[in-house]
Design a protein around this motif. Structure first.
Motif, PDB file in Angstrom:
ATOM      1  N   ALA A 199       7.813  -4.309  -1.069  1.00 29.76           N
ATOM      2  CA  ALA A 199       6.419  -4.639  -1.359  1.00 29.76           C
ATOM      3  C   ALA A 199       5.851  -5.516  -0.258  1.00 29.76           C
ATOM      4  N   ILE A 200       4.606  -5.272   0.055  1.00 29.30           N
ATOM      5  CA  ILE A 200       3.866  -6.046   1.048  1.00 29.30           C
ATOM      6  C   ILE A 200       2.672  -6.663   0.346  1.00 29.30           C
ATOM      7  N   HIS A 201       2.643  -7.992   0.335  1.00 27.80           N
ATOM      8  CA  HIS A 201       1.534  -8.703  -0.307  1.00 27.80           C
ATOM      9  C   HIS A 201       0.341  -8.698   0.645  1.00 27.80           C
ATOM     10  N   PHE A 202      -0.700  -7.990   0.277  1.00 29.50           N
ATOM     11  CA  PHE A 202      -1.880  -7.859   1.131  1.00 29.50           C
ATOM     12  C   PHE A 202      -2.681  -9.154   1.126  1.00 29.50           C
ATOM     13  N   THR A 203      -2.873  -9.727   2.317  1.00 27.76           N
ATOM     14  CA  THR A 203      -3.752 -10.891   2.467  1.00 27.76           C
ATOM     15  C   THR A 203      -4.878 -10.609   3.450  1.00 27.76           C
ATOM     16  N   ASP A 204      -4.595  -9.785   4.457  1.00 26.84           N
ATOM     17  CA  ASP A 204      -5.632  -9.346   5.381  1.00 26.84           C
ATOM     18  C   ASP A 204      -5.204  -8.018   5.987  1.00 26.84           C
ATOM     19  N   THR A 205      -6.177  -7.298   6.503  1.00 27.38           N
ATOM     20  CA  THR A 205      -5.922  -5.934   6.949  1.00 27.38           C
ATOM     21  C   THR A 205      -4.967  -5.876   8.135  1.00 27.38           C
ATOM     22  N   ALA A 206      -5.200  -6.692   9.142  1.00 24.39           N
ATOM     23  CA  ALA A 206      -4.374  -6.634  10.348  1.00 24.39           C
ATOM     24  C   ALA A 206      -2.907  -6.896  10.035  1.00 24.39           C
ATOM     25  N   SER A 207      -2.644  -7.916   9.225  1.00 20.83           N
ATOM     26  CA  SER A 207      -1.259  -8.238   8.871  1.00 20.83           C
ATOM     27  C   SER A 207      -0.624  -7.111   8.058  1.00 20.83           C
ATOM     28  N   ALA A 208      -1.393  -6.557   7.119  1.00 19.14           N
ATOM     29  CA  ALA A 208      -0.852  -5.488   6.285  1.00 19.14           C
ATOM     30  C   ALA A 208      -0.517  -4.261   7.118  1.00 19.14           C
ATOM     31  N   VAL A 209      -1.381  -3.905   8.044  1.00 18.10           N
ATOM     32  CA  VAL A 209      -1.126  -2.741   8.898  1.00 18.10           C
ATOM     33  C   VAL A 209       0.172  -2.937   9.682  1.00 18.10           C
TER      34      VAL A 209
END
Length: 222
Positions: A200-210
């Motif tokens: 799982a990836i905790h989404f906090t911002d788009t760039a980090s999630a990508v």
């Protein structure tokens, strides 16, 4: 859309609200601007309605236990109980239409989903959502014809963070739990996915999630 059960790994699942959608704070603020209902008042009303049903906030409507208009009536009643001074005439019974009006998809995450699909990676949407909101959010995302699967709480009768929704998503696509990657903005959903054997990836911002999704996919592909 019907699922296309295919084998292989990895399988990346994107949440809708707060990941493929604009940030939830932005959605709440826009709703306040349109209806005049303060964000804090609306959030408390959502919690109150959930408590009255004996379920977590939003669970009744996300599981299709109640229809949208019944839920909005309950919401208005809770708001009037706290703030009888508020004029609710601008808050429409068709909550979803008003909630999503004027909003667009998170382009960075949508582009990532298309990039993964083009590379042969299976991609799904795993969302807690509402039957009556489908005509608004699904065209906004614009991935119906390309994603491998869409698992929506209001259609399958179970919602995140219940472990059953992760088991259902993996089983109906023939994917081992450890080959699934969830991208979600709620920490509790990420924790539940991990407990189910997913990544799982905790989404906090788009760039980090990508960056994190690309790295996770690369690690599974090795």
């Amino acid at each position: 859309m019907t699922a296309r059960p295919v084998g292989g790994s990895p399988f990346v699942w994107f949440d809708f609200g707060g990941v493929l959608s604009p940030p939830l704070d932005e959605l709440f603020l826009r709703y306040e601007q349109v209806t005049g209902i303060p964000v804090a008042v609306l959030k408390r009303a959502i919690e109150t309605v959930g408590a009255q049903s004996g379920l977590p906030p939003l669970a009744a409507i996300e599981l299709a236990v109640v229809d949208e208009r019944t839920w909005v009536t309950q919401l208005h009643d809770a708001i009037r109980a706290e703030r009888p001074d508020l004029d609710l005439s601008r808050s429409e019974p068709d909550f979803g239409r008003q909630w999503f009006d004027g909003h667009v998809v998170n382009a960075g995450i949508r582009d990532l989903a298309v990039e993964l699909l083009d590379a042969g990676v299976q991609v799904g949407i795993l969302s807690n959502n509402v039957v009556e909101w489908e005509p608004y959010w699904r065209p906004m995302v614009g991935l119906d014809d390309v994603v491998t699967d869409l698992v929506d709480s209001c259609r399958v009768g179970v919602r995140k963070p219940d472990p059953a929704i992760f088991a259902l998503a993996a089983e109906r696509n023939g994917v081992r739990p450890e080959d699934n990657i969830l991208v979600d903005d709620l920490a509790e959903n990420c924790a539940a996915a991990r407990a189910a054997g997913w990544r799982a990836i905790h989404f906090t911002d788009t760039a980090s999630a990508v960056a994190e999704v690309r790295a996770a996919v690369g690690a599974l592909a090795v």
